[in-house]
Enzyme design. Structure first.
Site, PDB file in Angstrom:
ATOM      1  CG  HIS A   1      -2.075   1.220   0.906  1.00 49.79           C
ATOM      2  ND1 HIS A   1      -3.131   1.569   0.103  1.00 49.79           N
ATOM      3  CD2 HIS A   1      -1.596   2.375   1.394  1.00 49.79           C
ATOM      4  CE1 HIS A   1      -3.291   2.876   0.105  1.00 49.79           C
ATOM      5  NE2 HIS A   1      -2.368   3.394   0.886  1.00 49.79           N
TER       6      HIS A   1
ATOM      7  CG  ASP B   1      -5.462  -0.430  -1.153  1.00 48.22           C
ATOM      8  OD1 ASP B   1      -5.190  -0.889  -0.024  1.00 48.22           O
ATOM      9  OD2 ASP B   1      -4.893   0.559  -1.642  1.00 48.22           O
TER      10      ASP B   1
ATOM     11  CB  SER C   1      -3.957   5.971   2.410  1.00 48.98           C
ATOM     12  OG  SER C   1      -3.397   6.149   1.138  1.00 48.98           O
TER      13      SER C   1
END
Length: 355
Positions: free
Chosen positions: A91, A122, A207
């Site tokens: 993402h 992911d 992230s």
């Protein structure tokens, strides 16, 4: 584009996008330093030993954590090898194919391109266009050795604040979490098993960064932050999740070798389904829309129109709950599937396939 994600604190499965890719780094209006400063006091004893351990880990690992910028925002990444491969979240890269990468050690911004993205876990790998001298790969740890209570540091670029470090502990292991997609479509993203829960702060921009133990090993890739339902979209303090190192290395190795994932390790029932509601308008199961020809479900006798209500001992009410049940199983496992056909409850033993 946003990038670490969040899930309601009352339900570990419902996640909405929150942290990871954020806007540009905030400007600093800090006052200038005074003309003279006192030397930092020396800390002795156990506290000094712990502080020294923290500082050593930061010095050893932070040079392996990079900032990745796309046209929509930014996130973090971890240098995976000496060839310029960097692992991050899917993402974070989103739909981009080229990137700007900033090293924690400074220097000019580097170009990079996408090797491959694997949204089902992911994870993604990008590769630097040219490998700078002294590029330092991270050391990845052994996931089975991760234990609750271990001190960990989260390293990344939250809110564009490059090379930031937060501290916490491993709060739990083996969590199964469903992510949300961009735009807050909660629970519609990938479901990831065996995640590491941590109290180290994970904020937008973290992230794809590194969750590191005091041995200087990356034990996970920070990916999610929980949401407190009472605060709406606000993150619940001290509840974050990282993809375990074993999953990261297994997926990254395949992407680097083959340009794609050839062995997902994810179990599949071999159906296309949809959530249905009961008379009270509450979710009541997963209706099979179609079955894969010669797939696991068809071989076990399941067919379109059947309503799956349980996998082994796990109740199934939605597609999300089915994904979570399958996330805890492996291809080749035998699962007892309870379903309803023509108003009659039945069971079938299914040998699970692979996504």
């Amino acid at each position: 584009m946003e990038a670490s994600r969040v899930l309601p604190a009352t339900a570990l499965a419902c996640v909405a996008l929150l942290a990871g890719c954020s806007g540009p780094a905030p400007s600093s209006n800090a006052p200038s330093s005074p003309a003279t400063t006192a030397a930092a006091p020396r800390v002795s004893g156990p506290a000094g030993d712990l502080q020294a351990a923290y500082q050593k880990v930061v010095k050893d690992v932070l040079p392996s954590v990079v900032q990745i910028t796309t046209g929509q925002g930014l996130g973090s990444g971890v240098v995976y090898d000496g060839k310029g491969d960097i692992v991050t979240n899917a993402h974070v890269v989103a739909d981009a194919r080229t990137f700007k990468v900033s090293l924690a050690t400074g220097g000019a911004t580097l170009g990079a391109r996408l090797v491959a993205s694997y949204p089902d876990q992911d994870l993604a790998v990008v590769r630097l266009d040219s490998v700078p001298k002294g590029l330092k790969p991270a050391v990845f740890g052994d996931s089975p050795q991760v234990e609750v209570g271990q001190i960990v540091l989260a390293m990344g670029n939250p809110l564009g604040l490059s090379s930031s470090v937060t501290q916490g502990i491993v709060s739990a292991v083996g969590r199964t979490v469903s992510e949300g997609r961009s735009g807050g479509n909660g629970g519609s993203g990938p479901t990831i098993a065996n995640m590491v829960q941590t109290s180290a702060a994970i904020n937008p921009g973290n992230s794809g960064g590194a969750l590191v133990n005091l041995a200087g090993q990356v034990i996970g890739i920070p990916t999610l932050a929980a949401v407190d339902p009472e605060l709406g979209e606000g993150a619940a303090p001290g509840i974050g999740f990282a993809i375990p190192a074993a999953t990261v290395t297994r997926i990254a190795d395949q992407i680097i070798k083959s340009g794609r994932v050839t062995d997902s390790g994810r179990a599949a029932l071999g159906i296309t389904g949809r959530t249905i509601v009961g008379a009270d308008f509450a979710p009541a199961g997963v209706a099979i829309v179609s079955v894969e020809k010669d797939g696991p479900a068809e071989k076990a006798g399941l067919r379109a129109g059947d309503i799956v209500t349980r996998v082994d001992q796990t109740p199934i009410s939605t597609m999300q709950s089915l994904a979570e049940a399958l996330a805890g199983l492996r291809p080749g496992d035998r699962a007892e599937v309870t379903y309803v056909r023509d108003g009659t409850e039945r069971t079938a033993t299914v040998t699970l396939g692979e996504v």
